[in-house]
Scaffold this motif. Structure first.
Motif, short mmCIF file in Angstrom:
data_model
loop_
_atom_site.label_atom_id
_atom_site.label_comp_id
_atom_site.label_asym_id
_atom_site.label_seq_id
_atom_site.Cartn_x
_atom_site.Cartn_y
_atom_site.Cartn_z
N UNK A 1 8.85 16.09 2.63
CA UNK A 1 7.59 16.46 1.98
C UNK A 1 6.54 15.36 2.14
N UNK A 2 7.00 14.12 2.10
CA UNK A 2 6.10 12.99 2.29
C UNK A 2 5.42 13.06 3.65
N UNK A 3 6.20 13.39 4.67
CA UNK A 3 5.65 13.50 6.02
C UNK A 3 4.80 14.76 6.17
N UNK A 4 5.22 15.83 5.51
CA UNK A 4 4.49 17.09 5.61
C UNK A 4 3.09 16.98 5.03
N UNK A 5 2.96 16.26 3.93
CA UNK A 5 1.67 16.14 3.24
C UNK A 5 0.97 14.81 3.51
N UNK A 6 1.31 14.16 4.61
CA UNK A 6 0.69 12.87 4.92
C UNK A 6 -0.82 13.05 5.15
N UNK A 7 -1.56 12.00 4.85
CA UNK A 7 -3.03 12.05 4.96
C UNK A 7 -3.55 10.65 5.28
N UNK A 8 -3.42 10.25 6.54
CA UNK A 8 -3.82 8.91 6.95
C UNK A 8 -5.34 8.82 7.11
N UNK A 9 -5.87 7.66 6.76
CA UNK A 9 -7.30 7.39 6.96
C UNK A 9 -7.54 7.13 8.45
N UNK A 10 -8.58 7.75 8.99
CA UNK A 10 -8.87 7.60 10.41
C UNK A 10 -10.30 7.10 10.61
N UNK A 11 -10.52 6.31 11.66
CA UNK A 11 -11.88 5.85 11.95
C UNK A 11 -12.75 7.01 12.41
N UNK A 12 -13.97 7.09 11.88
CA UNK A 12 -14.90 8.16 12.25
C UNK A 12 -15.82 7.66 13.36
N UNK B 1 0.85 -1.20 0.00
CA UNK B 1 0.00 0.00 0.00
C UNK B 1 0.88 1.24 0.00
N UNK B 2 0.56 2.21 -0.85
CA UNK B 2 1.35 3.42 -0.93
C UNK B 2 1.15 4.27 0.32
N UNK B 3 2.19 5.04 0.65
CA UNK B 3 2.09 5.97 1.78
C UNK B 3 1.03 7.01 1.43
N UNK B 4 0.05 7.25 2.33
CA UNK B 4 -1.04 8.18 2.02
C UNK B 4 -0.57 9.63 1.99
N UNK B 5 -0.65 10.24 0.83
CA UNK B 5 -0.20 11.62 0.64
C UNK B 5 -1.38 12.46 0.18
N UNK B 6 -1.53 13.64 0.75
CA UNK B 6 -2.60 14.55 0.35
C UNK B 6 -2.45 14.90 -1.13
N UNK B 7 -3.56 14.98 -1.88
CA UNK B 7 -3.48 15.28 -3.31
C UNK B 7 -2.70 16.55 -3.62
N UNK B 8 -2.81 17.55 -2.73
CA UNK B 8 -2.14 18.83 -2.97
C UNK B 8 -0.62 18.72 -2.90
#
Length: 219
Positions: free
Chosen positions: A42-53, A1-8
């Motif tokens: 940059x990878x860490x700066x723009x990280x976007x992990x999925x979280x349980x709601x 699974x790819x590291x989750x990165x924000x689209x921006x």
């Protein structure tokens, strides 16, 4: 699974990574190593992990990662009605994403001087404001402080969009503050100094059904 990165941030991460690879292939080890370091940063700066709601249907979710700075009584800048105001200071190390506090429709968007020439409520000076309305008729308003630099705000949501609870709205910039106005009848459980995560932690709960039901038939 790819590291989750924000689209921006994907273009910055991918571009820097490719430059690092090319630089290393040409034998520029030091420059290549530096670019690898920048790509990881940059990878860490723009990280976007999925979280349980959280399952609470009327729960008010934190719109950003950060620390609750203040809670007070105020007036909603869009509706002019009494509201409870929650100010959250983003964490210095992110994540920097902005999430919807409730399932709602975006009914108004104001960015004074850029997307709108109208004079905003004084509370929205120097801020980008979003007004939402839930299916129950509750109004929630959200504002991003744009006076802090570096400013990198990307919110592609448009008026009329229906947004799910905790869903991502966009990128909220770096280390600013986010203000949330909720109905004055809402129960607010958050406390100043509390650390919250966007889309995962509850700030409180909206009251029940607000819209008036149809008049009962007379006998």
């Amino acid at each position: 699974m790819m590291f989750p990165v924000a689209p921006e941030g994907r273009i910055f991460v991918i571009g820097t990574a490719w430059l690092a690879v090319i630089t290393l292939l040409f034998g520029y080890t030091e420059a290549g190593a530096l670019l690898v370091f920048v790509a990881i940063a940059l990878l860490l700066l723009f990280r976007d992990f999925v979280r349980p709601i959280p399952p609470q249907a009327l729960g008010i979710l934190a719109p950003t990662d950060g620390t609750v700075q203040s809670l007070d009584e105020a007036v909603d800048p869009f509706t002019g009605k009494p509201a409870r105001r929650i100010v959250i200071r983003q964490r210095a190390l992110g994540e920097y994403n902005l999430n919807a506090p409730q399932e709602a429709t975006l009914v108004r968007r104001v960015w004074p001087g850029k997307e709108s020439d109208e004079k905003p409520d004084p509370q929205l000076t120097g801020q980008l404001g979003l007004a939402f309305e839930t299916d129950e008729g509750h109004a929630l308003s959200l504002a991003l402080d744009l006076r802090r630099w570096p400013r990198f705000v990307r919110l592609p949501v448009i008026t009329g969009s229906r947004i799910g609870r905790g869903k991502r709205l966009g990128f909220a910039g770096f280390g600013g503050s986010v203000t949330l106005w909720v109905p004055h009848t809402a129960h607010v459980s958050a406390r100043p100094g509390q650390l919250v995560l966007a889309g995962a932690d509850l700030l409180g709960e909206l009251p029940g059904q607000k819209k008036a039901s149809a008049e009962a038939p007379r006998s």
